[in-house]
Design an enzyme around this catalytic site. Structure first.
Site, PDB file in Angstrom:
ATOM      1  N   LYS A  93       0.801  -1.224   0.000  1.00 25.72           N
ATOM      2  CA  LYS A  93       0.000   0.000   0.000  1.00 25.72           C
ATOM      3  C   LYS A  93       0.837   1.278   0.000  1.00 25.72           C
ATOM      4  CE  LYS A  93      -4.248  -1.617  -0.033  1.00 25.72           C
ATOM      5  NZ  LYS A  93      -5.092  -1.373  -1.240  1.00 25.72           N
ATOM      6  N   GLU A 115      -9.880   6.252   2.807  1.00 26.87           N
ATOM      7  CA  GLU A 115     -10.750   5.200   3.298  1.00 26.87           C
ATOM      8  C   GLU A 115      -9.863   3.991   3.587  1.00 26.87           C
ATOM      9  OE1 GLU A 115     -10.093   5.550   0.108  1.00 26.87           O
ATOM     10  OE2 GLU A 115      -9.525   3.472  -0.326  1.00 26.87           O
ATOM     11  N   SER A 382       1.774  -9.697  -1.019  1.00 26.12           N
ATOM     12  CA  SER A 382       1.416  -8.277  -0.924  1.00 26.12           C
ATOM     13  C   SER A 382       1.447  -7.701   0.485  1.00 26.12           C
ATOM     14  CB  SER A 382       0.038  -8.065  -1.544  1.00 26.12           C
ATOM     15  OG  SER A 382      -0.894  -8.948  -0.942  1.00 26.12           O
TER      16      SER A 382
END
Lengths: 401, 279
Positions: A93, A115, A382
């Site tokens: 991220k 969000e 990830s």
């Protein structure tokens, strides 16, 4: 030979998907963002700063690791893990957040909003906001706050304000609605860092570009290790940013197979899942046209997944397009399959993956045994699973008592 | 059949009377189908000039809490696009003059099928559409097809719509233009009348269309102030709140129509009243 990589068009469309379906209040800002981003892409100084933070702050490049024991365990394809979980904050991220916060600074914005579902994007956003000294508000569904307490605490430690969203069903889609409402109200000074390859143009393309560092590194790392490109790439998909980041630099290499793994929840046939491509239909939500979980009347249906980060009733528009083009194969893995793969990865490699990532590993478990050792398979690892300890303990509770 | 001139006739008549239109917003099916029907049918008599009827959507990202809850109540009561169009059809059996504008988000229309929706809306007697998440960049989706069915596409102009963008926003807009008084969601804080008057005046330099003002208008006093310089005043969240706070359907009908009457009285008097503070 650039049929897959020169999109979106100037209207933000990937075929019929994508676009800018937003309220007029946001349009001028979105057009400005599009121009600013286009300029930043070609600005050597912006690119230099981005590279600096990706390196010294995030810790890139992330290793491409040959998972020898996992390879032996499945007894087929050679499995490589792209170690995005080793990035600062523990997931892919932050690749995107660093890019967007630099853009926010450049545009003179004074406040960051985002969000979050599982909290990983919230933590990454709170992190970069702290680093750049910007106040930060994170919208998070009340339901998700309950199941992701450690991340809520991390965001607060980093100085962010976490606002519980109780409207709708209190999950990621409602958090996104609420962030959009905040943005429309504070449009002058606020930058909205969207966490995935969705939302109005230019977000899907911009987030993809910031995440594409994953694929670019993988490409050169595999060339260095094996002298050739990988045969297949596997990644999990909620909104689809880690998958798009890995896939995009390989889209025009016809011999590289790509598999996106959606969250199958209790099974796509059960109706309790988050598999927009395998169990949804095209619609318009959150600024873009894509595949959505919805009823016949166009009302959005709640997604279901063991993993809060995949619990979203839509998917990035570029994935919808690649699905229709047949360039990427989209499959699903159930909660149970993900939990099983989660444990195998822990035991075989000493790596605790995020529950999101475990969906990709579940597909590896199905696919790898049928392939020869010469087949080079890259899995995007990830995120790390520390945040999921409570959920996993809950689901596997009996086993460890 | 559809009479595409209903909005035009309405504004022309009001110009003669030298007063602004009162536009009401309610969500179709809120709080339930029958009460919603009663609410709708009583609006013209209570003094509404133009009716905005919301098509409920599960994810109303441009709406504040009041209209979000209204949409949820309607959907929980089983409201659908078919039922909303049917409400209009039944209303038209009794009223052939009051314009009805359907307001909402694109997805329910898209899933219904644009052609099917427009054909049925035109035959039901819908005069206009306001679709919040369809900017002019997507005019080919619904705005242009709507024109072919004789349905006006009413666009929102906002405080962020600058002079450079305004011509684009006004192109293909018909019926009236809806000026969103504040950057924000429905039911937000009220704007200052001075700033609003200047914005409306600026808008008039670019368009001949009637200008409606909405978002954040709750009281008869505000309606009167804004009605002095605008062609229409839109009240939504305040009416929807009446439904939420009512304990029975009868009370909801009484409260909504009661507030409408107050608002109607004040917009009728606002350009002629001698006491400036009343306006």
């Amino acid at each position: 030979m650039n049929q897959f990589v020169n999109l979106p068009d100037t209207n933000g469309l990937f075929g019929s998907f994508g676009g800018r379906f937003v309220a007029e209040t946001l349009m001028p800002l979105i057009l400005e963002l599009q121009d600013e981003y286009a300029a930043a892409k070609n600005d050597p100084e912006f690119q230099r700063q981005l590279a600096y933070f990706q390196g010294d702050y995030v810790g890139r490049p992330s290793p491409l690791y040959f998972a020898e024991r996992l390879t032996e365990h499945f007894g087929g394809a050679s499995i490589y893990l792209k170690r995005e979980e080793l990035n600062h904050t523990g997931a892919h991220k932050i690749n995107n957040c660093i890019g967007q916060v630099l853009l926010a600074k450049q545009m003179g914005k004074k406040r960051i909003i985002a969000e979050t579902g599982a909290g990983m994007h919230g933590v990454a956003t709170a992190t970069v906001a702290a680093r750049f000294g910007l106040p930060c508000v994170i919208y998070m569904g009340a339901t998700d706050i309950e199941r992701q307490q450690p991340n809520v605490f991390r965001m607060k430690l980093l100085g962010a304000e976490v606002i519980p969203v109780t409207s709708g069903t209190g999950t990621l889609k409602d958090a996104m609605n609420e962030a959009l409402r905040d943005w429309v109200t504070n449009v002058d000074d606020t930058f909205y860092i969207i966490g995935t390859v969705a939302g109005p143009h230019p977000y899907p393309a911009m987030v993809r570009d910031f995440q594409a560092v994953i694929g670019h590194e993988t490409r050169s790392q595999m060339l260095e290790k094996q002298g050739r490109l990988p045969d297949s790439l596997v990644a999990c998909i909620g909104g689809g940013s880690n998958a798009m980041g890995l896939f995009h630099p390989f889209l025009n290499d016809p011999d590289v197979q790509m598999i996106g793994v959606e969250a199958g929840g209790k099974g796509v046939k059960s109706g309790l899942h988050a598999a927009s491509l395998n169990g949804g239909t095209p619609g318009v939500l959150h600024g873009n046209r894509t595949y959505l979980l919805q009823n016949e009347d166009g009302q959005i249906i709640d997604a279901h997944s063991i993993s809060a980060g995949l619990d979203y009733p839509g998917i990035g528009p570029e994935h919808a397009w690649l699905h229709e083009q047949g360039r990427v194969e989209y499959v699903s893995a159930t909660d149970d399959e993900a939990l099983e793969a989660f444990q195998i990865c822990c035991r075989q490699e000493g790596i605790i993956p995020a529950l999101e990532t475990a969906h990709a590993l579940a597909e590896v478990a199905k696919r790898a045994p049928r392939l020869p050792r010469e087949h080079l398979m890259v899995v995007n690892l990830s995120g790390r699973g520390d945040k999921d300890m409570m959920s996993v303990a809950h689901h596997l509770g009996e086993k460890f008592q | 059949m559809n009479t595409p001139t209903r909005l035009k006739d309405c504004f022309a008549a009001l110009k003669q009377q030298n007063r602004p239109a009162l536009v009401s917003y309610l969500t179709a099916g809120d709080p339930d189908a029958e009460t919603s029907r009663r609410l709708l049918h009583g609006l013209p008599e209570a003094g509404v000039d133009i009716i905005e009827l919301g098509m409920p959507f599960s994810d109303p990202m441009a709406d504040g809490p009041a209209i979000q809850k209204a949409a949820l109540r309607a959907l929980e009561g089983g409201q659908t696009q078919v039922k909303t169009l049917d409400m209009v059809r039944r209303f038209r059996e009794q009223n052939s003059t009051t314009p009805i504008v359907l307001m909402g988000y694109y997805n329910p229309i898209y899933c219904y099928g644009v052609e099917r929706f427009l054909t049925e809306a035109a035959s039901a007697g819908v005069d206009g559409l306001i679709v919040v998440d369809l900017p002019p960049e997507h005019d080919e989706e619904l705005c242009q097809p709507a024109a072919q069915h004789g349905i006006d596409f009413i666009r929102l102009a906002t405080p962020t719509t600058d002079a450079k963008r305004l011509p684009k926003v006004l192109s293909n807009t018909s019926g009236f233009i809806y000026y969103v008084s504040v950057a924000g969601v429905t039911g937000g804080s009220a704007p200052t009348p001075e700033r609003l008057e200047a914005s409306v005046a600026q808008l008039r330099e670019y368009t001949e269309l009637p200008i409606a003002v909405g978002f954040g208008i709750r009281t008869a006093e505000q309606a009167a102030t804004i009605g002095r310089f605008s062609d229409a005043v839109v009240v939504g969240s305040a009416l929807v709140d009446c439904i939420e706070h009512a304990s029975t359907p009868d009370e909801a009908v009484e409260r909504v129509h009661g507030l409408v009457s107050e608002l109607a009285e004040s917009v009728r008097a606002c350009r002629t009243a001698s006491e400036p503070q009343v306006c």
